[in-house]
Motif scaffolding. Structure first.
Motif, short mmCIF file in Angstrom:
data_model
loop_
_atom_site.label_atom_id
_atom_site.label_comp_id
_atom_site.label_asym_id
_atom_site.label_seq_id
_atom_site.Cartn_x
_atom_site.Cartn_y
_atom_site.Cartn_z
N ASN A 237 13.82 -5.50 0.81
CA ASN A 237 14.11 -6.34 -0.78
C ASN A 237 13.50 -6.71 -1.08
O ASN A 237 12.91 -6.13 -2.37
CB ASN A 237 15.32 -6.06 -0.55
N ARG A 238 12.00 -6.70 -0.93
CA ARG A 238 11.11 -7.74 -1.07
C ARG A 238 9.72 -7.27 -1.54
O ARG A 238 8.58 -7.66 -1.18
CB ARG A 238 11.07 -9.01 -0.02
N VAL A 239 9.93 -6.49 -1.59
CA VAL A 239 8.71 -5.01 -1.94
C VAL A 239 7.71 -5.72 -2.57
O VAL A 239 6.41 -5.78 -3.02
CB VAL A 239 8.65 -3.52 -1.76
N GLU A 240 8.09 -5.25 -3.82
CA GLU A 240 7.64 -5.33 -4.83
C GLU A 240 7.22 -7.23 -4.95
O GLU A 240 7.71 -7.83 -4.96
CB GLU A 240 8.21 -5.59 -6.45
N GLY A 241 5.28 -7.31 -5.65
CA GLY A 241 4.90 -8.54 -6.06
C GLY A 241 4.16 -8.85 -5.21
O GLY A 241 3.89 -9.94 -5.32
N ASN A 242 4.99 -8.71 -3.49
CA ASN A 242 4.24 -9.32 -1.73
C ASN A 242 2.82 -8.23 -1.46
O ASN A 242 2.84 -7.49 -1.68
CB ASN A 242 5.17 -9.07 -1.18
N PRO A 243 1.81 -9.43 -2.04
CA PRO A 243 0.43 -8.87 -1.57
C PRO A 243 0.27 -8.57 -0.31
O PRO A 243 -0.39 -6.82 -0.20
CB PRO A 243 -0.13 -10.05 -1.30
N PHE A 244 1.16 -8.65 0.78
CA PHE A 244 1.11 -8.00 2.67
C PHE A 244 1.54 -7.00 2.06
O PHE A 244 0.88 -5.30 2.44
CB PHE A 244 1.33 -8.26 3.68
N TYR A 245 2.98 -6.25 1.38
CA TYR A 245 3.71 -5.37 1.28
C TYR A 245 2.63 -4.27 0.60
O TYR A 245 2.39 -2.90 0.23
CB TYR A 245 4.66 -4.82 1.02
N GLN A 246 1.92 -4.68 -0.80
CA GLN A 246 1.30 -4.14 -1.33
C GLN A 246 -0.58 -3.28 -0.58
O GLN A 246 -0.71 -1.96 -0.80
CB GLN A 246 0.37 -4.85 -2.91
N GLU A 247 -0.51 -4.17 0.17
CA GLU A 247 -1.38 -3.46 0.94
C GLU A 247 -0.92 -1.99 1.95
O GLU A 247 -1.60 -1.34 2.27
CB GLU A 247 -2.60 -4.87 1.74
N VAL A 248 0.11 -2.71 2.32
CA VAL A 248 0.69 -1.75 3.32
C VAL A 248 0.80 -0.43 2.31
O VAL A 248 0.32 0.89 2.94
CB VAL A 248 2.27 -2.00 3.66
N ARG A 249 1.32 -0.26 1.01
CA ARG A 249 1.22 0.92 0.23
C ARG A 249 0.10 1.43 -0.46
O ARG A 249 0.23 2.51 0.35
CB ARG A 249 2.46 0.69 -1.31
N GLU A 250 -0.36 0.84 -0.12
CA GLU A 250 -2.68 0.91 -0.92
C GLU A 250 -2.47 1.68 1.03
O GLU A 250 -2.95 3.11 0.21
CB GLU A 250 -3.16 0.33 -1.43
N LEU A 251 -2.57 1.27 2.48
CA LEU A 251 -3.39 2.12 2.74
C LEU A 251 -2.42 3.76 3.05
O LEU A 251 -2.85 4.71 3.29
CB LEU A 251 -3.28 1.31 4.48
N GLY A 252 -0.77 3.34 3.26
CA GLY A 252 0.50 4.14 2.43
C GLY A 252 -0.59 5.91 2.25
O GLY A 252 -0.23 6.63 2.37
N ASP A 300 21.58 1.66 -3.00
CA ASP A 300 23.09 2.56 -3.44
C ASP A 300 23.46 3.40 -4.28
O ASP A 300 23.33 3.94 -4.95
CB ASP A 300 23.09 1.26 -4.65
N VAL A 301 21.68 3.60 -3.81
CA VAL A 301 21.46 5.69 -4.15
C VAL A 301 21.18 6.03 -2.15
O VAL A 301 20.80 5.86 -1.22
CB VAL A 301 19.62 5.36 -4.11
N ASP A 302 21.60 7.18 -2.73
CA ASP A 302 22.37 7.89 -1.34
C ASP A 302 20.73 9.06 -1.56
O ASP A 302 20.14 9.78 -2.03
CB ASP A 302 22.53 9.81 -1.88
N LEU A 316 12.39 13.36 -9.80
CA LEU A 316 12.99 11.74 -9.18
C LEU A 316 14.19 11.91 -10.25
O LEU A 316 14.92 12.61 -11.36
CB LEU A 316 12.48 10.23 -9.07
N ASP A 317 15.69 11.59 -9.23
CA ASP A 317 16.75 11.69 -9.84
C ASP A 317 17.24 9.57 -10.17
O ASP A 317 17.74 9.70 -11.81
CB ASP A 317 17.95 11.79 -9.10
N GLN A 318 16.83 9.32 -8.66
CA GLN A 318 17.03 7.76 -9.27
C GLN A 318 16.26 6.32 -9.02
O GLN A 318 15.74 6.89 -7.69
CB GLN A 318 18.91 7.31 -8.70
N PRO A 319 15.89 5.58 -9.49
CA PRO A 319 15.06 5.07 -8.40
C PRO A 319 15.33 4.06 -7.71
O PRO A 319 17.21 4.00 -7.79
CB PRO A 319 14.92 3.91 -10.24
N MET A 320 14.96 3.51 -6.59
CA MET A 320 15.39 2.25 -5.79
C MET A 320 15.67 1.62 -6.83
O MET A 320 14.93 0.48 -7.08
CB MET A 320 14.35 2.52 -5.30
N LYS A 321 17.21 0.63 -6.44
CA LYS A 321 16.95 -1.45 -6.82
C LYS A 321 16.88 -1.91 -5.92
O LYS A 321 16.68 -2.74 -6.14
CB LYS A 321 18.54 -0.55 -6.70
N ARG A 322 16.97 -1.77 -4.76
CA ARG A 322 16.31 -3.02 -3.58
C ARG A 322 17.09 -4.51 -3.89
O ARG A 322 16.51 -5.04 -3.71
CB ARG A 322 14.85 -3.21 -3.53
#
Length: 407
Positions: A237-252, A300-302, A316-322
């Motif tokens: 749940n630490r995706v936002e603001g993390n440089p490594f996860y930003q790299e993962v997301r960009e490559l994705g 807390d989202v189906d 979309l219907d609901q955002p991911m709350k993390r």
């Protein structure tokens, strides 16, 4: 919308997708291999129609079933969520003029060497790889790249059938085994050192609508080799603001663009080590092993319903709350045979009960499954916690404390 869903009854979690589609107002039509009388009232009641075929991987049978429904109603979409069903579904779509994931995209997500060629051309870092049709080609690749290497079926899913080889003798044995199993063409690739995880998305018109990053502990090949390991995976749940996860997301996002993925669930395996971030397997389908259950609990989202909302309503219907990190720990029996008992369950329930989502403990007397059968093959526990490190420690605690005895 009128949506055909391929194989609604098996495996059991397929029902979740059908119920999710129905819950957002779609009329669902199933094509499957089970007798309709065996579907059960709950599943049958979620569908407007059902057509039985001998095999959902038989393209002509699938096309005939689709046309049966098209003669009665307008079909807006044809969905398949099992890896082995994705190519027949894509071929049926193109034959019956239903929009959705193309044969080309499905092929690239199934054929490992072709996938990696396209990704490298798009600047996505991947392991060196090749398709091999002979032992000579395999040896030439080994001489060029060096050991260790990975050998796998060209269209396998995840770690299924994957073998690590560390020498010429290992390679010869692996090729012999695959040959005895009837494989005529294989994928061979560089072994990438580093930590392993996966990046999953739901895409809408080629854009990422929802995403999740998940870590394996330990890496899958190691987990599937050793009985004493209680392997786990945990979504952060630490995706936002993390440089490594930003790299993962960009490559994705670059993977999605390069492979031509439009509106679909995706599953992308990655490694991070001395050579940096490398992408590995790419699936144009949801992840297996109950990962969406963990994502649902973490947010807390189906997530099944979110997927259905994107498919049926194109939004979309609901955002991911993390809110939470969430993970699973697999609990292996101490030997193959039948389950004879457990230790530590009450202790863990007392200590960690408020964070436990659920658990599965096969009954005493039930047969065990082999280690390589996966994370949910035997006993397991799933939990969530607001702090990722705390969740990881709890999974470790369960793995050390709960013992599964067999005889």
């Amino acid at each position: 919308m009128n949506i055909i869903f391929v194989e609604p009854a098996f495996p059991a979690n397929q029902r979740r997708f059908v119920h999710a589609l129905a819950s957002v107002g779609a009329d669902v039509y199933g094509i499957g291999e089970s007798d309709e009388a065996h579907l059960g009232d709950d599943l049958r009641g979620a569908m407007r129609g059902y057509y039985r075929v001998g095999s959902v991987t038989n393209v002509q049978q699938l096309i005939d079933a689709v046309r049966f429904f098209q003669d009665k109603v307008w079909i807006d979409a044809l969905e398949a969520t099992v890896e082995a069903h994705t190519m027949p579904a894509a071929q049926a779509r193109e034959a019956t003029n239903i929009p959705g994931t193309s044969v080309r995209t499905t092929w690239l997500c199934r054929d490992k060497p072709s996938m990696k060629d396209v990704l490298r051309a798009a600047g996505v870092p991947t392991a060196a790889s090749a398709a091999i049709d002979s032992s000579t080609e395999a040896k030439e690749f080994a001489d060029r790249v060096g050991y260790p290497l990975i050998v796998k079926p060209r269209a396998g899913a995840g770690a299924s059938g994957t073998v690590r080889v560390d020498s010429d003798d290992d390679l010869a044995r692996a090729l012999q085994r695959f040959g005895e199993e009837g494989a005529t063409s294989l994928a061979i690739e560089e072994f990438v050192e580093g930590h392993e995880g996966f990046y999953d998305t739901i895409t809408l018109d080629g854009r990422v609508a929802h995403d999740w990053v998940t870590h394996y502990y330990p890496n899958v090949l190691e987990a599937m080799r050793h009985r004493w390991i209680s392997p786990q995976f945990i979504t952060t749940n630490r995706v936002e603001g993390n440089p490594f996860y930003q790299e993962v997301r960009e490559l994705g996002r670059r993977v999605i663009d390069a492979l031509g993925i439009e509106t679909s669930a995706t599953h992308m395996e990655w490694f991070y080590g001395p050579k940096g971030l490398r992408f590995s397997e790419i699936g144009c389908r949801p992840p297996g092993v109950g990962a969406w259950d963990l994502y649902s609990a973490a947010n807390d989202v189906d997530v099944y319903r979110e997927w259905a909302h994107v498919i049926a309503h194109r939004r979309l219907d609901q955002p991911m709350k993390r809110t939470y990190a969430a993970g699973i720990v697999a609990l292996r029996p101490d030997r193959d045979g039948v389950v004879t008992g457990y230790d530590g369950i009450d202790e863990i329930q007392h200590r960690l009960g408020e964070w436990i989502i659920d658990g599965h403990f096969p009954a005493v007397g039930e047969g065990t499954q082999p280690v390589e059968a996966g994370y949910m093959a035997n006993a397991y526990v799933r939990l969530r916690h607001p702090d990722y490190d705390a969740a990881r420690a709890m999974l470790d605690d369960i793995g050390r404390t709960v013992k599964v005895h067999a005889g």
